[in-house]
Design an enzyme around this catalytic site. Structure first.
Site, PDB file in Angstrom:
ATOM      1  N   LYS A  23      -5.633 -27.371  23.776  1.00 13.52           N
ATOM      2  CA  LYS A  23      -4.067 -27.382  23.481  1.00 13.52           C
ATOM      3  C   LYS A  23      -3.672 -27.506  24.484  1.00 13.52           C
ATOM      4  O   LYS A  23      -2.660 -28.227  24.412  1.00 13.52           O
ATOM      5  CB  LYS A  23      -3.479 -26.211  22.712  1.00 13.52           C
ATOM      6  CG  LYS A  23      -2.561 -25.781  22.617  1.00 13.52           C
ATOM      7  CD  LYS A  23      -2.368 -24.449  22.227  1.00 13.52           C
ATOM      8  CE  LYS A  23      -0.548 -24.074  22.868  1.00 13.52           C
ATOM      9  NZ  LYS A  23      -0.375 -23.276  23.879  1.00 13.52           N
ATOM     10  N   ASN A  24      -3.642 -26.938  26.110  1.00 16.61           N
ATOM     11  CA  ASN A  24      -3.632 -26.685  27.124  1.00 16.61           C
ATOM     12  C   ASN A  24      -2.826 -27.422  28.059  1.00 16.61           C
ATOM     13  O   ASN A  24      -2.669 -28.054  28.475  1.00 16.61           O
ATOM     14  CB  ASN A  24      -3.331 -25.190  27.487  1.00 16.61           C
ATOM     15  CG  ASN A  24      -2.288 -24.502  26.521  1.00 16.61           C
ATOM     16  OD1 ASN A  24      -1.694 -24.294  25.961  1.00 16.61           O
ATOM     17  ND2 ASN A  24      -2.994 -22.601  27.285  1.00 16.61           N
ATOM     18  N   CYS A 118       5.800 -18.690  23.258  1.00 21.88           N
ATOM     19  CA  CYS A 118       4.584 -17.269  22.553  1.00 21.88           C
ATOM     20  C   CYS A 118       5.917 -16.529  23.304  1.00 21.88           C
ATOM     21  O   CYS A 118       6.279 -16.211  24.518  1.00 21.88           O
ATOM     22  CB  CYS A 118       3.200 -17.233  22.825  1.00 21.88           C
ATOM     23  SG  CYS A 118       2.626 -18.617  21.643  1.00 21.88           S
ATOM     24  N   ARG A 123       8.642 -14.695  30.829  1.00 22.13           N
ATOM     25  CA  ARG A 123       7.715 -15.133  31.461  1.00 22.13           C
ATOM     26  C   ARG A 123       9.134 -16.654  32.586  1.00 22.13           C
ATOM     27  O   ARG A 123       9.378 -17.716  31.759  1.00 22.13           O
ATOM     28  CB  ARG A 123       7.466 -16.292  30.082  1.00 22.13           C
ATOM     29  CG  ARG A 123       6.560 -15.604  29.543  1.00 22.13           C
ATOM     30  CD  ARG A 123       6.041 -16.477  28.128  1.00 22.13           C
ATOM     31  NE  ARG A 123       4.604 -16.861  28.154  1.00 22.13           N
ATOM     32  CZ  ARG A 123       4.372 -17.973  27.980  1.00 22.13           C
ATOM     33  NH1 ARG A 123       4.529 -18.537  26.673  1.00 22.13           N
ATOM     34  NH2 ARG A 123       2.996 -19.180  27.765  1.00 22.13           N
ATOM     35  N   ASP A 306      -5.415 -15.489  27.313  1.00 22.12           N
ATOM     36  CA  ASP A 306      -5.448 -16.240  25.995  1.00 22.12           C
ATOM     37  C   ASP A 306      -6.711 -15.944  24.965  1.00 22.12           C
ATOM     38  O   ASP A 306      -6.752 -15.850  23.904  1.00 22.12           O
ATOM     39  CB  ASP A 306      -5.556 -17.519  26.086  1.00 22.12           C
ATOM     40  CG  ASP A 306      -4.333 -18.225  26.949  1.00 22.12           C
ATOM     41  OD1 ASP A 306      -3.364 -17.174  26.814  1.00 22.12           O
ATOM     42  OD2 ASP A 306      -4.048 -19.142  27.510  1.00 22.12           O
ATOM     43  N   ARG A 398       0.368 -23.759  15.711  1.00 21.65           N
ATOM     44  CA  ARG A 398       1.161 -24.034  16.990  1.00 21.65           C
ATOM     45  C   ARG A 398      -0.496 -24.363  17.483  1.00 21.65           C
ATOM     46  O   ARG A 398      -0.326 -25.987  19.112  1.00 21.65           O
ATOM     47  CB  ARG A 398       1.784 -23.469  18.009  1.00 21.65           C
ATOM     48  CG  ARG A 398       3.020 -23.388  17.057  1.00 21.65           C
ATOM     49  CD  ARG A 398       4.110 -22.890  18.705  1.00 21.65           C
ATOM     50  NE  ARG A 398       3.759 -22.885  19.434  1.00 21.65           N
ATOM     51  CZ  ARG A 398       3.896 -22.349  21.040  1.00 21.65           C
ATOM     52  NH1 ARG A 398       4.335 -20.998  20.712  1.00 21.65           N
ATOM     53  NH2 ARG A 398       3.704 -22.809  21.854  1.00 21.65           N
TER      54      ARG A 398
END
Ligand code: EPU
Length: 419
Positions: A23-24, A118, A123, A306, A398
């Protein structure tokens, strides 16, 4: 009405689960593709809602996106137009900020809403901005939008105070067309960074050192199309490995790169998890008498933040007192609070959690406060006696492709309901 996931716990898992593309990496590769002047094909794109949101953003930019039956994306930026990205879709995910670097790199201008993502505590994106400024851009903020522009981007040396994944990738993208040489010092070393540098190099960029803490980019004049296969998702893999350690009889997790998971695997070995590590798969068997461990999250190759929330669920099953120190996002403990609703015995303080086990978890109503919290709660639900109801599951969708069908295939009782 809202959709929830329900899980009836206590069923032992058996079988094989195949891990999807990262995903990332995907959420950076898609914006990277617009730097090309020809179509780019990305293989192995996971079926997650973040990809849908990025596709919508590409469509705003008049970039055509085709998804074939195998799930590959063909991104054609030949008719692209650079318009302000001010639609709400931009705020649905963090990774929309990669359009800052990509549009600045290609057109010398990006106008974009503040990205979402998220809620893990603060952030900031100051390092991204610092990088763009070092390349010659000016940044203003008006009507909730960042406006980043440069008459000419010129290579420079940029040292990141924190080895930020997002800042490293954004600066890479902004620098590929910049005049001369850019050096990113204290660059992030995550495998996803290597994947982005690899696709850009296939397109014709000149990037060296990705995967080390110093990345050098020599600007080029044009980038062409290419074909690229995404690396397997190390966080999805880690999640299923943890899940298997918690609830498997025998589960094989395939399509993985074990070297990307060393920090996790070494902790699982310390805990006494029974597993066999092969070249591209791991077999996890029922583990008895798991032992408590201490873990500290860190940038790669350290223990991934994560995986901290899913790992916390496993620690509730270990004998003794475990400690978690979270150094990347000090406030990322909402999952532990939700786990307490399932019966976890945990104490929280700033950047730290203490978990005492083993405890018998029980089904309850909980909330996925972010993506990885969702994963932690799914594992909690698999372990808990009775039915667990997870709300706000859009967070889970997601980032975890087909989680219901993957788990059902392993023998879990998991379903969705409108409540
Ligand atoms: N930071 C700053 N200033 C910046 C950028 C980052 O202070 O300009 C700080 C952050 O606040 C944080 C640390 O640096 O404390 C690391 O943040 P980083 O920039 O590396 O994180 P990110 O790029 O925003 C990506 C992943 C996250 C993952 C982190 C850390 C994506 C889209 N997101 O975020 O993934 O937790 O790296 O590995 O790649 C997830 O997948 O659930 C997720 C949140």
């Amino acid at each position: 009405m809202t959709e929830v996931i329900k899980i009836e716990g206590g069923h032992k898992l058996n079988g094989t689960v195949r891990i999807d593309g990262s995903k990332n990496a995907t959420v950076a590769l898609i914006p990277a593709a617009i730097l090309a002047n020809e179509p780019v094909t990305i293989y192995g794109v996971p079926d997650i809602s973040d990809v849908g949101a990025l596709t919508t953003i590409l469509n705003y930019l008049n970039v055509s996106v085709e998804r074939n039956e195998a799930g590959d994306l063909i991104i054609d930026p030949t008719k692209m137009v650079n318009i302000p990205l001010v639609e709400n879709t931009v705020t649905q995910l963090r990774a929309s900020y990669y359009f800052m670097g990509a549009l600045l790199g290609k057109y010398g201008k990006a106008e974009i809403k503040m990205p979402g993502g998220c809620d893990l505590g603060p952030r900031p994106i100051d390092l991204h901005i610092k990088g763009f400024e070092a390349l010659g851009a000016t940044i203003s903020y008006a009507r909730g939008n960042y406006i980043i522009e440069a008459e000419e981007l010129i290579g420079n040396s940029i040292f990141l105070d924190i080895a930020s994944v997002g800042a490293t990738i954004n600066i890479l993208m902004a620098a590929v067309y910049a005049k001369g040489k850019t050096v990113i010092g204290n660059a992030a070393k995550e495998p996803e960074i290597i994947d982005v540098a690899t696709i850009l190099n296939k397109m014709g960029a000149n990037i060296r050192g990705a995967g080390t803490n110093e990345i050098t980019i020599e600007g080029v004049k044009t980038l062409g199309g290419c074909y690229h296969e995404i690396i397997p998702d190390r966080i999805e893999a880690g999640t299923y490995i943890i899940l298997a350690a918690a609830a498997a009889e025998e589960v094989v997790i395939e399509n993985i790169i074990p070297a990307h998971l060393e920090a996790l695997l070494s902790k699982l070995i310390d805990m006494g998890v029974d597993m066999t590590i092969d070249v591209d798969k791991i077999t996890v068997r029922a583990s008895h008498n798991l032992q408590a461990v201490d873990v500290q999250t860190n940038t790669y190759p350290g223990f991934a933040t994560d995986l901290q929330s899913p790992f916390a669920t496993l620690l509730t099953q270990a004998h003794g007192t475990s400690h978690i120190v979270e150094t990347v996002y000090k406030e990322r403990f909402k999952a532990v609070q939700q786990l307490q609703r399932l019966g976890a015995q945990a104490t929280l303080s700033t950047g730290r959690a203490e978990i005492v086990g083993p405890v018998a978890l029980f089904g309850s109503r909980v909330k996925a406060t972010d993506l990885r919290c969702g994963a932690a709660l799914v594992i909690g639900g698999l372990l808990a006696e009775g039915v667990t109801e997870i709300r706000e599951i859009y967070h889970i969708d997601r980032g975890y492709a087909n989680i219901d069908s993957k788990l059902t295939k392993l023998g879990a009782k998991i379903w969705r309901e409108e409540v």
